[in-house]
Write an enzyme that holds these catalytic residues in place. Structure first.
Site, mmCIF file in Angstrom:
data_model
loop_
_atom_site.group_PDB
_atom_site.id
_atom_site.type_symbol
_atom_site.label_atom_id
_atom_site.label_comp_id
_atom_site.label_asym_id
_atom_site.label_seq_id
_atom_site.Cartn_x
_atom_site.Cartn_y
_atom_site.Cartn_z
ATOM 1 N N HIS A 131 48.625 40.014 38.195
ATOM 2 C CA HIS A 131 47.268 39.539 37.914
ATOM 3 C C HIS A 131 46.798 38.623 39.043
ATOM 4 C CE1 HIS A 131 44.010 37.911 35.232
ATOM 5 N NE2 HIS A 131 44.211 36.836 35.990
ATOM 6 N N GLU A 132 47.665 37.702 39.459
ATOM 7 C CA GLU A 132 47.302 36.768 40.527
ATOM 8 C C GLU A 132 47.088 37.480 41.854
ATOM 9 O OE1 GLU A 132 46.408 33.888 39.748
ATOM 10 O OE2 GLU A 132 47.136 34.094 37.704
ATOM 11 N N HIS A 135 43.660 38.901 42.030
ATOM 12 C CA HIS A 135 42.594 37.970 42.396
ATOM 13 C C HIS A 135 42.475 37.828 43.916
ATOM 14 C CE1 HIS A 135 41.070 36.615 38.603
ATOM 15 N NE2 HIS A 135 42.228 36.148 38.173
ATOM 16 N N GLU A 190 38.262 38.565 35.899
ATOM 17 C CA GLU A 190 39.510 38.487 35.141
ATOM 18 C C GLU A 190 39.921 39.868 34.633
ATOM 19 O OE1 GLU A 190 41.491 36.138 35.050
ATOM 20 O OE2 GLU A 190 40.339 34.369 35.571
#
Length: 290
Positions: A131-132, A135, A190
Protein backbone atom coordinates in the site's frame (compact mmCIF):
# COMPACT_ATOMS: atom_id res chain seq x y z
CA UNK A 1 16.29 10.12 24.90
CA UNK A 2 14.94 10.37 21.37
CA UNK A 3 11.47 11.74 20.98
CA UNK A 4 8.58 9.40 20.31
CA UNK A 5 6.11 10.48 17.67
CA UNK A 6 2.67 9.34 16.65
CA UNK A 7 2.25 9.57 12.89
CA UNK A 8 -1.23 10.13 11.52
CA UNK A 9 -0.26 9.94 7.88
CA UNK A 10 0.16 7.69 4.86
CA UNK A 11 -1.44 4.44 5.85
CA UNK A 12 -3.66 5.01 8.08
CA UNK A 13 5.70 15.01 14.75
CA UNK A 14 6.66 18.02 16.05
CA UNK A 15 10.42 17.75 16.62
CA UNK A 16 12.62 19.98 18.75
CA UNK A 17 15.75 20.37 16.65
CA UNK A 18 18.89 22.47 16.38
CA UNK A 19 19.34 25.29 13.87
CA UNK A 20 21.92 23.74 11.56
CA UNK A 21 21.11 24.82 8.01
CA UNK A 22 20.57 22.54 5.00
CA UNK A 23 20.22 23.67 1.39
CA UNK A 24 17.33 22.06 -0.47
CA UNK A 25 15.71 23.76 -3.44
CA UNK A 26 15.99 27.15 -5.02
CA UNK A 27 13.80 29.86 -3.61
CA UNK A 28 12.22 30.35 -7.03
CA UNK A 29 10.96 26.80 -6.81
CA UNK A 30 9.91 26.66 -3.16
CA UNK A 31 8.97 30.31 -2.81
CA UNK A 32 6.61 30.12 -5.74
CA UNK A 33 5.19 26.90 -4.35
CA UNK A 34 4.66 28.42 -0.92
CA UNK A 35 2.68 31.26 -2.41
CA UNK A 36 0.61 29.02 -4.64
CA UNK A 37 1.69 30.58 -7.92
CA UNK A 38 -0.68 29.50 -10.66
CA UNK A 39 0.75 26.88 -13.01
CA UNK A 40 3.76 26.09 -10.79
CA UNK A 41 5.23 22.65 -11.48
CA UNK A 42 6.44 20.65 -8.49
CA UNK A 43 8.46 17.79 -9.96
CA UNK A 44 9.22 14.36 -8.53
CA UNK A 45 12.86 15.49 -8.19
CA UNK A 46 11.80 18.54 -6.16
CA UNK A 47 9.66 16.38 -3.89
CA UNK A 48 12.38 13.75 -3.45
CA UNK A 49 15.02 16.35 -2.55
CA UNK A 50 12.87 17.91 0.15
CA UNK A 51 11.58 14.56 1.43
CA UNK A 52 15.11 13.16 1.73
CA UNK A 53 16.18 15.97 4.03
CA UNK A 54 12.97 15.85 6.05
CA UNK A 55 13.06 12.08 6.57
CA UNK A 56 16.68 12.40 7.73
CA UNK A 57 15.45 14.64 10.55
CA UNK A 58 12.69 12.21 11.48
CA UNK A 59 15.21 9.34 11.53
CA UNK A 60 17.61 11.36 13.68
CA UNK A 61 14.95 12.06 16.28
CA UNK A 62 13.20 8.71 16.55
CA UNK A 63 14.40 5.31 17.82
CA UNK A 64 15.48 3.54 14.61
CA UNK A 65 16.06 -0.19 14.93
CA UNK A 66 19.67 -1.32 14.55
CA UNK A 67 20.36 -3.58 11.52
CA UNK A 68 20.96 -6.48 13.94
CA UNK A 69 17.66 -5.90 15.77
CA UNK A 70 15.03 -8.56 15.22
CA UNK A 71 12.59 -6.05 13.75
CA UNK A 72 15.14 -4.90 11.18
CA UNK A 73 16.11 -8.45 10.29
CA UNK A 74 12.48 -9.40 9.73
CA UNK A 75 11.74 -6.33 7.61
CA UNK A 76 14.88 -6.89 5.53
CA UNK A 77 13.88 -10.50 4.95
CA UNK A 78 10.45 -9.46 3.75
CA UNK A 79 11.17 -6.20 1.99
CA UNK A 80 14.81 -6.52 0.89
CA UNK A 81 13.84 -8.01 -2.45
CA UNK A 82 11.46 -5.14 -3.18
CA UNK A 83 13.80 -2.14 -2.99
CA UNK A 84 12.83 -1.17 -6.52
CA UNK A 85 9.25 -1.03 -7.78
CA UNK A 86 7.94 0.49 -10.99
CA UNK A 87 11.24 2.32 -11.45
CA UNK A 88 11.20 3.77 -7.92
CA UNK A 89 14.14 3.05 -5.57
CA UNK A 90 13.01 2.35 -2.01
CA UNK A 91 14.74 2.29 1.37
CA UNK A 92 13.24 1.11 4.63
CA UNK A 93 13.71 1.28 8.40
CA UNK A 94 11.82 0.37 11.57
CA UNK A 95 10.86 2.90 14.24
CA UNK A 96 10.90 1.20 17.64
CA UNK A 97 7.62 2.69 18.87
CA UNK A 98 4.44 0.88 19.82
CA UNK A 99 2.14 2.87 17.52
CA UNK A 100 0.42 0.95 14.74
CA UNK A 101 1.50 2.64 11.53
CA UNK A 102 3.71 2.85 8.46
CA UNK A 103 4.37 5.66 6.00
CA UNK A 104 6.23 6.39 2.78
CA UNK A 105 7.93 9.52 1.45
CA UNK A 106 8.52 10.97 -2.00
CA UNK A 107 12.21 9.98 -1.95
CA UNK A 108 11.23 6.31 -1.61
CA UNK A 109 11.75 6.10 2.16
CA UNK A 110 9.40 3.63 3.85
CA UNK A 111 9.18 3.60 7.64
CA UNK A 112 7.39 0.84 9.54
CA UNK A 113 6.50 1.05 13.23
CA UNK A 114 7.27 -1.82 15.60
CA UNK A 115 3.67 -1.68 16.85
CA UNK A 116 2.43 -2.65 13.39
CA UNK A 117 4.96 -5.49 13.14
CA UNK A 118 3.73 -6.81 16.50
CA UNK A 119 0.18 -7.41 15.27
CA UNK A 120 0.62 -8.39 11.61
CA UNK A 121 2.27 -11.49 10.16
CA UNK A 122 4.58 -11.48 7.14
CA UNK A 123 1.88 -11.49 4.46
CA UNK A 124 -0.24 -8.87 6.23
CA UNK A 125 2.82 -6.67 6.68
CA UNK A 126 3.69 -7.02 2.99
CA UNK A 127 0.14 -5.96 2.12
CA UNK A 128 0.63 -2.78 4.17
CA UNK A 129 4.05 -2.13 2.63
CA UNK A 130 2.55 -2.70 -0.81
CA UNK A 131 0.00 0.00 0.00
CA UNK A 132 2.79 2.41 0.94
CA UNK A 133 4.75 1.62 -2.22
CA UNK A 134 1.56 2.40 -4.13
CA UNK A 135 1.49 5.91 -2.69
CA UNK A 136 5.05 6.52 -3.91
CA UNK A 137 4.54 5.01 -7.38
CA UNK A 138 1.25 6.88 -7.84
CA UNK A 139 2.95 10.19 -6.93
CA UNK A 140 0.71 10.64 -3.89
CA UNK A 141 3.76 11.26 -1.70
CA UNK A 142 4.88 14.01 -4.07
CA UNK A 143 1.51 15.68 -3.69
CA UNK A 144 1.69 15.21 0.09
CA UNK A 145 5.01 17.00 0.52
CA UNK A 146 3.86 19.75 -1.83
CA UNK A 147 0.81 20.25 0.38
CA UNK A 148 3.02 20.08 3.48
CA UNK A 149 5.26 22.83 2.21
CA UNK A 150 2.34 25.04 1.25
CA UNK A 151 0.84 24.43 4.69
CA UNK A 152 4.01 25.50 6.47
CA UNK A 153 4.61 28.50 4.15
CA UNK A 154 8.18 28.81 5.37
CA UNK A 155 9.38 31.37 2.83
CA UNK A 156 8.24 34.97 2.61
CA UNK A 157 6.74 36.59 -0.47
CA UNK A 158 9.98 38.27 -1.52
CA UNK A 159 12.05 35.08 -1.50
CA UNK A 160 10.56 33.76 -4.74
CA UNK A 161 12.08 36.68 -6.59
CA UNK A 162 15.44 36.94 -4.83
CA UNK A 163 17.33 34.51 -7.05
CA UNK A 164 19.31 33.04 -4.16
CA UNK A 165 19.44 29.46 -2.90
CA UNK A 166 17.20 29.08 0.12
CA UNK A 167 18.30 27.29 3.28
CA UNK A 168 16.12 25.59 5.87
CA UNK A 169 16.98 25.02 9.50
CA UNK A 170 16.65 21.53 10.92
CA UNK A 171 13.62 22.67 12.87
CA UNK A 172 12.00 23.83 9.63
CA UNK A 173 12.82 20.50 7.97
CA UNK A 174 11.26 18.78 10.97
CA UNK A 175 8.13 20.87 10.52
CA UNK A 176 7.95 19.98 6.85
CA UNK A 177 8.45 16.30 7.65
CA UNK A 178 5.74 16.37 10.30
CA UNK A 179 3.32 18.22 8.02
CA UNK A 180 4.16 15.88 5.14
CA UNK A 181 3.35 12.78 7.19
CA UNK A 182 0.23 14.36 8.62
CA UNK A 183 -0.99 15.27 5.12
CA UNK A 184 -4.13 13.41 4.22
CA UNK A 185 -4.36 11.47 0.98
CA UNK A 186 -7.71 11.61 -0.76
CA UNK A 187 -10.00 8.63 -0.52
CA UNK A 188 -9.43 8.06 -4.23
CA UNK A 189 -5.68 7.93 -3.64
CA UNK A 190 -6.16 5.52 -0.75
CA UNK A 191 -8.35 3.24 -2.86
CA UNK A 192 -5.80 3.27 -5.68
CA UNK A 193 -3.03 2.41 -3.20
CA UNK A 194 -5.19 -0.47 -1.94
CA UNK A 195 -5.50 -1.76 -5.51
CA UNK A 196 -1.75 -1.43 -5.96
CA UNK A 197 -1.24 -3.46 -2.79
CA UNK A 198 -3.51 -6.26 -4.02
CA UNK A 199 -1.76 -6.34 -7.41
CA UNK A 200 1.65 -6.23 -5.69
CA UNK A 201 0.74 -9.29 -3.61
CA UNK A 202 -0.64 -11.17 -6.62
CA UNK A 203 2.28 -10.29 -8.90
CA UNK A 204 4.86 -11.47 -6.38
CA UNK A 205 3.11 -14.71 -5.48
CA UNK A 206 1.99 -13.74 -1.97
CA UNK A 207 -1.38 -14.64 -0.49
CA UNK A 208 -3.69 -11.86 -1.68
CA UNK A 209 -6.14 -12.68 1.10
CA UNK A 210 -3.72 -11.07 3.53
CA UNK A 211 -4.89 -7.70 2.16
CA UNK A 212 -8.41 -8.33 3.44
CA UNK A 213 -7.03 -9.74 6.67
CA UNK A 214 -4.85 -6.67 7.33
CA UNK A 215 -7.86 -4.39 6.95
CA UNK A 216 -9.91 -6.65 9.25
CA UNK A 217 -7.25 -6.16 11.93
CA UNK A 218 -7.54 -2.38 11.59
CA UNK A 219 -11.33 -2.67 11.62
CA UNK A 220 -11.25 -4.71 14.84
CA UNK A 221 -8.87 -2.22 16.47
CA UNK A 222 -11.17 0.66 15.56
CA UNK A 223 -13.96 -1.12 17.44
CA UNK A 224 -11.89 -2.09 20.48
CA UNK A 225 -9.74 -0.46 23.14
CA UNK A 226 -7.80 1.52 20.54
CA UNK A 227 -11.00 2.92 19.02
CA UNK A 228 -10.35 6.58 19.84
CA UNK A 229 -6.86 6.60 18.35
CA UNK A 230 -7.80 4.48 15.35
CA UNK A 231 -10.85 6.59 14.56
CA UNK A 232 -8.67 9.70 14.44
CA UNK A 233 -5.97 7.95 12.44
CA UNK A 234 -8.35 6.50 9.87
CA UNK A 235 -10.53 9.59 9.48
CA UNK A 236 -9.04 10.39 6.08
CA UNK A 237 -9.27 6.81 4.83
CA UNK A 238 -12.10 4.71 3.44
CA UNK A 239 -13.74 2.52 6.07
CA UNK A 240 -11.47 -0.44 6.92
CA UNK A 241 -14.37 -2.87 6.71
CA UNK A 242 -15.29 -1.68 3.23
CA UNK A 243 -11.66 -1.87 2.13
CA UNK A 244 -11.52 -5.44 3.41
CA UNK A 245 -14.72 -6.27 1.51
CA UNK A 246 -13.26 -4.83 -1.69
CA UNK A 247 -10.11 -6.95 -1.35
CA UNK A 248 -12.26 -10.02 -0.71
CA UNK A 249 -14.31 -9.35 -3.86
CA UNK A 250 -11.13 -9.08 -5.95
CA UNK A 251 -9.76 -12.34 -4.56
CA UNK A 252 -13.10 -14.07 -5.18
CA UNK A 253 -13.24 -12.78 -8.76
CA UNK A 254 -9.71 -14.07 -9.34
CA UNK A 255 -10.65 -17.46 -7.91
CA UNK A 256 -8.10 -17.03 -5.13
CA UNK A 257 -10.28 -16.41 -2.10
CA UNK A 258 -10.03 -18.41 1.10
CA UNK A 259 -10.31 -17.46 4.75
CA UNK A 260 -6.88 -16.21 5.76
CA UNK A 261 -5.32 -17.61 8.93
CA UNK A 262 -2.72 -15.43 10.57
CA UNK A 263 0.73 -17.01 10.75
CA UNK A 264 3.25 -16.85 13.58
CA UNK A 265 4.70 -13.40 14.24
CA UNK A 266 8.37 -13.35 15.23
CA UNK A 267 10.34 -10.13 15.65
CA UNK A 268 13.24 -11.66 17.58
CA UNK A 269 16.78 -11.81 16.24
CA UNK A 270 18.01 -15.33 15.54
CA UNK A 271 20.53 -16.77 18.00
CA UNK A 272 23.97 -16.91 16.37
CA UNK A 273 26.27 -19.92 16.60
CA UNK A 274 28.73 -17.85 18.66
CA UNK A 275 26.05 -17.11 21.24
CA UNK A 276 25.05 -20.77 21.34
CA UNK A 277 28.66 -21.83 21.90
CA UNK A 278 29.14 -19.24 24.64
CA UNK A 279 25.98 -20.40 26.40
CA UNK A 280 27.08 -24.04 26.21
CA UNK A 281 30.53 -23.20 27.61
CA UNK A 282 29.01 -21.33 30.54
CA UNK A 283 26.74 -24.25 31.35
CA UNK A 284 29.67 -26.70 31.34
CA UNK A 285 31.73 -24.35 33.51
CA UNK A 286 28.91 -24.12 36.04
CA UNK A 287 28.59 -27.91 36.15
CA UNK A 288 32.28 -28.34 37.03
CA UNK A 289 32.01 -25.95 39.95
CA UNK A 290 29.27 -28.09 41.43
Amino acid sequence: MKKRIIVLGALFAILSLTKTNAQILSDKTMGALGKGVSGFTFSDADAAALAKQSIAELDANNPVADPKDGYSIRLDRLFGKHTTSEGVTLNYKVYLVKDINAFACADGSVRVFAGLMNIMDDNQLLAVIGHEIGHVVNHDTRDAIKAAYKKEALLDAASSQSGKVETFTKSQLGQIGSAMIDSKHSRKQESEADSFSYDFMKKNGYDVNAVESAFRILQNLSEGAEASFMTKMMSSHPDSGKRADTAKKKATKDGLYHVYEQQKIDNTAPVTETKKATTTTKKKSTAKKK
